[in-house]
Scaffold this motif. Sequence first.
Motif, PDB file in Angstrom:
ATOM      1  N   PHE A   1      17.854  -1.393  -8.153  1.00  0.00           N
ATOM      2  CA  PHE A   1      17.487  -1.098  -6.964  1.00  0.00           C
ATOM      3  C   PHE A   1      16.675   0.316  -6.885  1.00  0.00           C
ATOM      4  CE2 PHE A   1      18.035   1.146  -2.972  1.00  0.00           C
ATOM      5  CZ  PHE A   1      17.686   0.297  -1.992  1.00  0.00           C
ATOM      6  N   VAL A   2      15.417   0.280  -6.180  1.00  0.00           N
ATOM      7  CA  VAL A   2      14.869   1.596  -6.122  1.00  0.00           C
ATOM      8  C   VAL A   2      14.214   1.644  -4.640  1.00  0.00           C
ATOM      9  CG1 VAL A   2      12.875   2.881  -6.602  1.00  0.00           C
ATOM     10  CG2 VAL A   2      13.785   1.358  -8.330  1.00  0.00           C
ATOM     11  N   ALA A   3      14.518   2.772  -3.736  1.00  0.00           N
ATOM     12  CA  ALA A   3      14.041   2.996  -2.412  1.00  0.00           C
ATOM     13  C   ALA A   3      13.006   3.911  -2.616  1.00  0.00           C
ATOM     14  CB  ALA A   3      15.254   3.357  -1.614  1.00  0.00           C
ATOM     15  N   TYR A   4      11.846   3.818  -1.913  1.00  0.00           N
ATOM     16  CA  TYR A   4      10.855   4.728  -1.851  1.00  0.00           C
ATOM     17  C   TYR A   4      10.793   5.530  -0.212  1.00  0.00           C
ATOM     18  CZ  TYR A   4       9.253   2.211  -5.771  1.00  0.00           C
ATOM     19  OH  TYR A   4       9.058   1.423  -7.068  1.00  0.00           O
ATOM     20  N   ALA A   5      10.288   6.717  -0.329  1.00  0.00           N
ATOM     21  CA  ALA A   5      10.202   7.464   0.858  1.00  0.00           C
ATOM     22  C   ALA A   5       9.211   7.006   1.825  1.00  0.00           C
ATOM     23  CB  ALA A   5      10.177   8.918   0.464  1.00  0.00           C
ATOM     24  N   GLY A   6       8.116   6.256   1.199  1.00  0.00           N
ATOM     25  CA  GLY A   6       6.994   5.626   2.015  1.00  0.00           C
ATOM     26  C   GLY A   6       6.831   4.350   1.721  1.00  0.00           C
ATOM     27  N   THR A   7       5.622   3.804   1.987  1.00  0.00           N
ATOM     28  CA  THR A   7       5.203   2.606   1.903  1.00  0.00           C
ATOM     29  C   THR A   7       4.589   2.073   0.565  1.00  0.00           C
ATOM     30  OG1 THR A   7       2.761   2.934   2.676  1.00  0.00           O
ATOM     31  CG2 THR A   7       4.508   2.508   4.567  1.00  0.00           C
ATOM     32  N   GLY A   8       4.532   2.792  -0.447  1.00  0.00           N
ATOM     33  CA  GLY A   8       3.807   2.769  -1.761  1.00  0.00           C
ATOM     34  C   GLY A   8       4.756   3.097  -2.959  1.00  0.00           C
ATOM     35  N   ARG A   9       4.673   2.362  -4.082  1.00  0.00           N
ATOM     36  CA  ARG A   9       5.335   3.015  -5.016  1.00  0.00           C
ATOM     37  C   ARG A   9       4.893   4.409  -5.597  1.00  0.00           C
ATOM     38  NH1 ARG A   9       4.553  -2.658  -5.534  1.00  0.00           N
ATOM     39  NH2 ARG A   9       6.435  -3.875  -5.450  1.00  0.00           N
TER      40      ARG A   9
ATOM     41  N   ASP B   1       5.088   6.824  -3.938  1.00  0.00           N
ATOM     42  CA  ASP B   1       5.603   7.809  -2.886  1.00  0.00           C
ATOM     43  C   ASP B   1       7.075   8.248  -3.668  1.00  0.00           C
ATOM     44  OD1 ASP B   1       3.992   7.763  -0.545  1.00  0.00           O
ATOM     45  OD2 ASP B   1       4.621   5.688  -0.188  1.00  0.00           O
ATOM     46  N   ASP B   2       7.514   9.222  -3.268  1.00  0.00           N
ATOM     47  CA  ASP B   2       8.896   9.684  -3.871  1.00  0.00           C
ATOM     48  C   ASP B   2       9.996   8.555  -3.901  1.00  0.00           C
ATOM     49  OD1 ASP B   2       7.501  12.245  -4.393  1.00  0.00           O
ATOM     50  OD2 ASP B   2       8.396  13.063  -2.629  1.00  0.00           O
ATOM     51  N   VAL B   3      10.723   8.708  -4.819  1.00  0.00           N
ATOM     52  CA  VAL B   3      11.924   7.871  -4.898  1.00  0.00           C
ATOM     53  C   VAL B   3      13.029   8.324  -4.540  1.00  0.00           C
ATOM     54  CG1 VAL B   3      13.440   6.777  -6.524  1.00  0.00           C
ATOM     55  CG2 VAL B   3      11.282   6.367  -7.068  1.00  0.00           C
ATOM     56  N   SER B   4      13.621   7.876  -3.370  1.00  0.00           N
ATOM     57  CA  SER B   4      14.715   8.485  -2.745  1.00  0.00           C
ATOM     58  C   SER B   4      15.989   7.965  -3.281  1.00  0.00           C
ATOM     59  CB  SER B   4      14.491   8.227  -1.104  1.00  0.00           C
ATOM     60  OG  SER B   4      14.709   6.759  -0.725  1.00  0.00           O
ATOM     61  N   HIS B   5      16.100   6.906  -3.496  1.00  0.00           N
ATOM     62  CA  HIS B   5      17.188   6.374  -4.135  1.00  0.00           C
ATOM     63  C   HIS B   5      17.126   5.443  -5.384  1.00  0.00           C
ATOM     64  CE1 HIS B   5      18.521   7.554   0.189  1.00  0.00           C
ATOM     65  NE2 HIS B   5      19.835   7.790  -0.536  1.00  0.00           N
ATOM     66  N   ARG B   6      17.821   5.357  -6.313  1.00  0.00           N
ATOM     67  CA  ARG B   6      17.494   4.552  -7.372  1.00  0.00           C
ATOM     68  C   ARG B   6      19.259   4.040  -7.786  1.00  0.00           C
ATOM     69  NH1 ARG B   6      13.580   3.450 -11.495  1.00  0.00           N
ATOM     70  NH2 ARG B   6      14.587   2.337 -13.293  1.00  0.00           N
TER      71      ARG B   6
ATOM     72  N   PRO C   1      16.229  -9.003 -12.307  1.00  0.00           N
ATOM     73  CA  PRO C   1      15.882  -8.691 -10.667  1.00  0.00           C
ATOM     74  C   PRO C   1      15.579  -7.230 -10.323  1.00  0.00           C
ATOM     75  CG  PRO C   1      17.787 -10.160 -10.984  1.00  0.00           C
ATOM     76  CD  PRO C   1      17.594  -9.410 -12.389  1.00  0.00           C
ATOM     77  N   LEU C   2      14.674  -7.222  -9.545  1.00  0.00           N
ATOM     78  CA  LEU C   2      14.436  -5.964  -8.880  1.00  0.00           C
ATOM     79  C   LEU C   2      14.329  -6.027  -7.605  1.00  0.00           C
ATOM     80  CD1 LEU C   2      13.115  -3.069  -9.206  1.00  0.00           C
ATOM     81  CD2 LEU C   2      10.824  -4.063  -9.469  1.00  0.00           C
ATOM     82  N   ILE C   3      14.833  -5.028  -6.880  1.00  0.00           N
ATOM     83  CA  ILE C   3      14.829  -4.798  -5.490  1.00  0.00           C
ATOM     84  C   ILE C   3      14.083  -3.722  -5.072  1.00  0.00           C
ATOM     85  CG2 ILE C   3      16.409  -4.785  -3.349  1.00  0.00           C
ATOM     86  CD1 ILE C   3      18.443  -6.098  -5.004  1.00  0.00           C
ATOM     87  N   GLU C   4      13.239  -3.517  -4.210  1.00  0.00           N
ATOM     88  CA  GLU C   4      12.507  -2.334  -3.777  1.00  0.00           C
ATOM     89  C   GLU C   4      12.376  -2.246  -2.225  1.00  0.00           C
ATOM     90  OE1 GLU C   4       8.943  -1.621  -6.931  1.00  0.00           O
ATOM     91  OE2 GLU C   4       9.089  -3.607  -6.121  1.00  0.00           O
ATOM     92  N   LEU C   5      12.941  -1.038  -1.683  1.00  0.00           N
ATOM     93  CA  LEU C   5      12.790  -0.666  -0.406  1.00  0.00           C
ATOM     94  C   LEU C   5      11.938   0.407  -0.013  1.00  0.00           C
ATOM     95  CD1 LEU C   5      14.515  -1.134   2.273  1.00  0.00           C
ATOM     96  CD2 LEU C   5      15.967   0.744   1.808  1.00  0.00           C
TER      97      LEU C   5
END
Length: 490
Positions: free
Chosen positions: A249-257, A259-264, A328-332
């Motif tokens: 699971f990876v969460a980004y701070a913006g709309t693209g990859r 952008d900074d990763v906020s959570h992983r 599996p990969l989940i991206e927010l």
Amino acid sequence: MTLDPVMSAERTRRLVDDLRAKPAETTWIEFKENNADGPLIGKLISALSNAARLADQHYAYVVWGVRDGDHAVVGTSFEPTVKKEKGQPLELWVANHLQPGIEFRFEEVDHDGQRLILLTIPAAATAPVEFDRTAYLRIGSATPRLSDHPERLRALWSKLQPYAWETGVAAQFLSGDDVLARLNYANYFDLTGQPLPDNRQGIFDKLLADRLIQKDVSDRWNITNLGAILYAKKLSDFGPSVERKGVRFVAYAGTGRADDVSHRQDGQRGYAAGFQGLVDYIDGLLPRNELIGKAFREERPLYPSIAIRELIANALIHQDMTITGAGPLIELFSDRMEITNPGAPLVSPDRFLDSPPRSRNEALASLMRRMKLCEEQGTGIDKVISAVELHQLPPPDFRMEGDAVRVVLFAPRRFADMTPEEAVRACYQHAALKYVGGQKMTNATLRERLGIDDQNAAQASRVIRATLDADLIRPADAERPRAGYVPSWA
């Protein structure tokens, strides 16, 4: 999982003794003294591999240095690492003549001072194994062509169809204590609604019945890929082939990859042990929208929890486990969530809603349903679309990307801000959802789904016309225009 050399040698010695203890050669065991003819070995590998699958064995074996009649250890002069065939090393020559290729393996065994050679042959997995374009079979001590026995050929193909990654071995030659230390067996009993047995034998009987473990040589055990991927306390205990199937699971701070990763979070536990925690973790990260109803205010997560849960479960169940190094990969992102699983879909993405469910991993899917980690067979995508419509979100996008399936959930957006393609996709999904529920889409139901005011019915009509032009829907009754619309495949 690779054993350390000492453990491997001990397992091999015990395996040889188990094979010698058989009252006679079986269709998947052969004993020889010194016969090392290359074509003979090639035919034997084909025959024994196919026979092992028919006998529901994972492997077949040839042992040089054991007398056929009484299984006495007599030693052998056969040296597969030195032997040449047509000027090539024996192993390479044989491998080049097998189709499909299988990872057979020669091992030298020291058995009380006598030198033995063990050949381990994987059972046929996807098709009958052929040597020089001919498939063979073991019947008694004979090695006939498989095509000469059509009834056994049919039986073999029926055995090959359900063969799956789940039945493979993730860890072998484990003591009972090792099995219980590596698997969260209490989690298995809790999630499947079974009482925890009060003795070890009862625990092992249940794990064995659900194919989470299998018996190895002597009193040792194997943990299957199914057992490891669902109930591992630590996926890293089972080597890279299982560990890399963990959910990322990876969460980004913006709309693209970029952008900074906020959570992983990289999944370290088996799917069953970590599933609910992952869903709760993602749900806790999502912002809430305040919905103002007729009489009260209600906070809702950005994406419906049931949609997230079902899409993650689908990614786990439908992934192609044979694709190495991918899971599996989940991206927010700030405007969407993407859920990706390796493997081309078994049905077209635009038919996920209505097609009969098909899964590469039937045992995994069955246990996930038993544990109530996903919906009953064939209803998951219905729940996703229904929840999206209830929240009036843009339609999810189900698509193929290379050798993977990606599902995109979009953050809330008004109909006026949807693209024409999204409007058409929403119309098609709405018509399909209505149809599988025994109803028909109308201008009125589409307006409700898209949040269009009644006085703007013409906007819904334009969307319907565009969806008709795309051949995604059709009139339910060509002679009665007000009868509504159904998907074009209905």
